[in-house]
Scaffold this active site. Structure first.
Site, PDB file in Angstrom:
ATOM      1  N   ARG A  82     -26.468  89.910 -85.483  1.00 36.08           N
ATOM      2  CA  ARG A  82     -26.181  90.268 -84.091  1.00 36.08           C
ATOM      3  C   ARG A  82     -27.143  89.590 -83.121  1.00 36.08           C
ATOM      4  O   ARG A  82     -26.810  89.379 -81.952  1.00 36.08           O
ATOM      5  CB  ARG A  82     -26.173  91.790 -83.900  1.00 36.08           C
ATOM      6  CG  ARG A  82     -24.939  92.442 -84.579  1.00 36.08           C
ATOM      7  CD  ARG A  82     -24.703  93.854 -84.071  1.00 36.08           C
ATOM      8  NE  ARG A  82     -25.931  94.622 -84.105  1.00 36.08           N
ATOM      9  CZ  ARG A  82     -26.352  95.340 -85.156  1.00 36.08           C
ATOM     10  NH1 ARG A  82     -25.627  95.408 -86.253  1.00 36.08           N
ATOM     11  NH2 ARG A  82     -27.479  96.007 -85.104  1.00 36.08           N
ATOM     12  N   GLU A 137     -36.784 102.166 -94.474  1.00 37.15           N
ATOM     13  CA  GLU A 137     -36.902 103.601 -94.771  1.00 37.15           C
ATOM     14  C   GLU A 137     -36.865 103.813 -96.285  1.00 37.15           C
ATOM     15  O   GLU A 137     -37.677 104.539 -96.848  1.00 37.15           O
ATOM     16  CB  GLU A 137     -35.750 104.337 -94.075  1.00 37.15           C
ATOM     17  CG  GLU A 137     -35.972 105.835 -93.953  1.00 37.15           C
ATOM     18  CD  GLU A 137     -34.785 106.495 -93.268  1.00 37.15           C
ATOM     19  OE1 GLU A 137     -34.728 107.729 -93.280  1.00 37.15           O
ATOM     20  OE2 GLU A 137     -33.920 105.773 -92.722  1.00 37.15           O
TER      21      GLU A 137
END
Lengths: 170, 170
Positions: A58, A95
């Site tokens: 993106r 994470e």
């Protein structure tokens, strides 16, 4: 004019509890897309960058038109195995697990002024890895620009060494 | 001016026997990148597109600046699981196995004039899948533009229903 009116918010994507900011509704509006790129360009131009750097995928949607508009080069930062020549990599924690970003070793000349552009500043992990990658190849990151910033995730704290701006905050 | 002078050819990437056309050397040259985008824009403008469509990820590097320069929307075609809202998919054959492309179901209005932009026309498989995807959502593909065309792979044969141009041939 508020870019937020053109960004679609989608609940529970990519997983439960995440309120995803969908930029495709802005991209498909030719006028708004042009305004967004022009606004990024206005803010980045005073930094006099030699090169715009953007992470896959993106980041290409904003970084590439900004580079084109400024008439400077664009250097893609990609996932492992995508770039064909000699690369330098930077691994960073997610994470759960980790990820790696790569750039061509000869993509940037030492001392060139780099501005990093991406659609979204979240935790800042990808951006810090990108900045570290630039340092490794001797480039000078002089700033970072984002369309969207998720302020609650405190990405700016990780990026304290760099001037950072965003066009919209959530 | 020959774009070939700015495209690096890398042997045996991503596998033995393939002579890979590396566009990153063109992208990092701000002047050449601008000329390449402007040349695509000149050729596409007479088609009066409403939207530029580009496949992930390298298609973004050319399609997004072209859309920006024309002031029209950009619609990304992506790999499965990347787009957050309701999608429509198209599966197509690869040399070994298959792949799927997706687009948001509401990305394009019926009857809109679409031009597809990508960095490279090889076998035409990705492009045909993209065109079929556009048909499924009721859009009208009025042409396709590429930076590079590998003529020996006969991609144009697969795309006979569409006007196709490229800026450099190998």
């Amino acid at each position: 004019m508020d870019f937020r009116d053109h960004i679609r918010v989608i609940s529970d994507f990519p997983k439960e509890g995440i309120s995803y900011k969908d930029i495709t509704t802005l991209l498909k509006n030719g006028e708004m897309y042009q305004v967004a790129i022009n606004t990024l360009v206005e803010k980045i131009k005073p930094w006099r960058p030699d090169v715009i750097v953007g992470p896959e995928a993106r980041g290409f949607l904003f970084g590439a038109p900004v580079a084109y508009a400024l008439g400077v080069g664009f250097v893609p930062v990609r996932k492992p195995g995508k770039l064909p020549a000699k690369t330098i990599g930077e691994t960073y924690d997610l994470e759960y697990g980790f990820d790696t970003l790569e750039v061509h070793a000869d993509a940037i000349q030492a001392g060139e002024r780099i501005v990093v552009v991406d659609d979204l500043l979240a935790t800042g992990g990808t951006m810090l890895a990108t900045a570290n990658l630039m340092k490794k190849i001797g480039a000078d990151v002089i700033g970072m620009g984002f369309l969207i910033e998720l302020t609650v995730l405190n990405g700016r704290e990780k990026l304290m060494d760099y001037p950072v701006f965003s066009l919209v905050e959530y």
